[in-house]
Scaffold this active site. Sequence first.
Site, PDB file in Angstrom:
ATOM      1  CG  ASP A 172      -0.258  -0.003   2.442  1.00  0.00           C
ATOM      2  OD1 ASP A 172       0.851  -0.890   2.659  1.00  0.00           O
ATOM      3  OD2 ASP A 172      -0.363   0.659   3.544  1.00  0.00           O
ATOM      4  CD  GLU A 173      -1.032   4.515   2.946  1.00  0.00           C
ATOM      5  OE1 GLU A 173      -1.975   5.164   3.260  1.00  0.00           O
ATOM      6  OE2 GLU A 173      -0.333   4.019   4.025  1.00  0.00           O
TER       7      GLU A 173
END
Length: 682
Positions: A322-323
């Site tokens: 993620d991210e």
Amino acid sequence: MANSMWKGFALVGVLLLTHAQFAAAAEGEVAPSGNHLLPQPASLHAGDGAFVLAPDFSFHIDGPHSARLQSAADRSVRELRTRAGFAPAIPGSNASLTIQIHASSPAFLTAEEDESYRLRVTSTGITLDAPTDIGAMRGLQTLVQWVQPSQGNYVLPAVEIDDSPRFRWRGLLVDCSRHFEPVPVIKRTLDAMEAVKLNVFHWHLADDQGVRVESKVFPKLTGVGSDGLFYTQQEIREVVAYASDRGIRVIPEFEMPGHSTAWLYAYPELSSGAPPTGIRREFGIAPYAMDPTREETYQFLDKFLTEMATLFPDAYVHIGGDETTAPDWKTSPRIQAFMQSHNLKDSAALQAYFNQRILKVLTRLHRHMIGWDEIFNPALPKDIVIQTWRGEASMGASTGEGYQGILSAGYYLDGMQSAEQHYRVDPAPSDAKLTPQQRSLIRGGEVAMWGEFINEHTIDSRIWPRAAAIAERLWSPESTRDIDDLYRRLDALSTQLDGLGVQHIAHQDAALRTSAGTEDIAALKTFASVLQPASFHDRFGRGKARQADPLDHLSDAVRPDPPARHEFDRLTKAFLQSPQTSSDEQHALEAHFRALADCAPAVLNQVRSAPNLQEAQNRAEQLPALAEVGLQAVDALAKNAAKSAEWQSHALALIAEAAKPSANVHFIFLEPLKLLVTAVRQ
Ligand code: ACM
């Protein structure tokens, strides 16, 4: 003081259930007040009579031997005997509980485990029948929760329970990177997970703020990247075995290529651009990412994951994903040239390339890949599992393309939402527009306990009992959804977990005593009983939050969704249905507002003189005026007396002021108070 007050209110709750109890009894169901099972079983029919627990109570197992079941049954019978006040079982005594299993599951559980069981209790004995030892272990937890006092004895009411989970994947993520959680914390978390039939411990072991797993191949990961706070390989094995004994799989998460500052500080040669100059101390998304264009990165990760596969037997490994903002991927001429030559049009494509390379490693290790929403990419095969944190639309998109999904959006405990709010979130609601294929791809859900604002002292009250509401959503039929009944059973569960050594209740008092520097915290407890912590976003948004920030403020002591919150809601709604009929609810509300008004002077004194409570002075000053408004509103409603428009606007202004952020704590009774104030005749 607050505790005993709320016990009084709980009694009111039991009295109120009498009608429902009679109606249910007429249909052959067990009286709801006696049914504290959490999660509720798929099917339950009450019989006649009850099995009375006696000092010779013990068990016998028929079927293939399983050391895991033997120890689970030992623990459950000990728990039952302790509850009933008996000494530990005498070997060879009367086996009143017969456990029949047909097969033992593999030493380390799979994601396809059969957890079903049948439990039969009559006045003469108990049988627990299950296809596997894991099913029998789930049934034992049901049995432990089924015991109840009756006429001076502890009994198990006669019942037929046929049970199996709605979803096979029912997890809890604990982030041990932002703050390290010692092994005893992990073990008591696993004990509590067993009690509510959660079966996946998702261990978030590496992130920007620390790598927490010992690697003998790459010792700098913890030598440089952990501040000395990490799990040795021996401890990892111990936790995996402890979880397995409780029918819980352990899935490790190693964040890559982003969320990897601590990792890149230890091994800067893996960094896409200039490496970090230290472990990241502030929270939020970091710009550092592994370099997906260099073969050395894959050689490193191959060796690391190969070593980790010897520690974590589960067939799934979580790679995070993620991210990954990775600004270096966009600015480095070398990385840009690589992307061009490999026909990778953007950062998402580069990350998908990275994931494909990691997938090859995992496949060689006979492991499946799980990752967050961001790993969803048609370049990856359909046997990966996508964990959704972004929401329903993400889950719909990936399952629509044939990928398996696990829901975590709606189950983030750091949002400080109520158990009720989490309970209403369903991974596959029957009214959602999902094809049968999409439904079959939704494997379950995971509660997420992120670690920015927790430490080993506060973690328990952030997880429990709210996680149990989600555990029920994932195990029980979709039709199990009565909120008042959920809270009635959460109270019972809280007590059970307290008995198991979980600190979710105990911590608040200990923290208040430490802050106030005295055992005399009766007034502070009453104050704390109507406060809850601000959400992650509120707290994070209010200034730079850092790993070293002390977590010893009032906001760290108070509990999310404390029992008083739902009780206030319930009492207010019931009272407002017929305010002029003198009722238990009226008296309970009055007693509560009176206690809040009475505690205020002592609270203010203690808050003023305790350095880490001083910031809550504003809240302490707001309390008595709010309590007075509550008393005035209840009194006017009970007498059907009118109040002036000025009174109402003054009261609403006080409530609005008290709703503003302060000291990262919120009052839990402002909504019901507003309902009371606006219901008063003008
Ligand atoms: C996440 O919350 N970024 C997984």
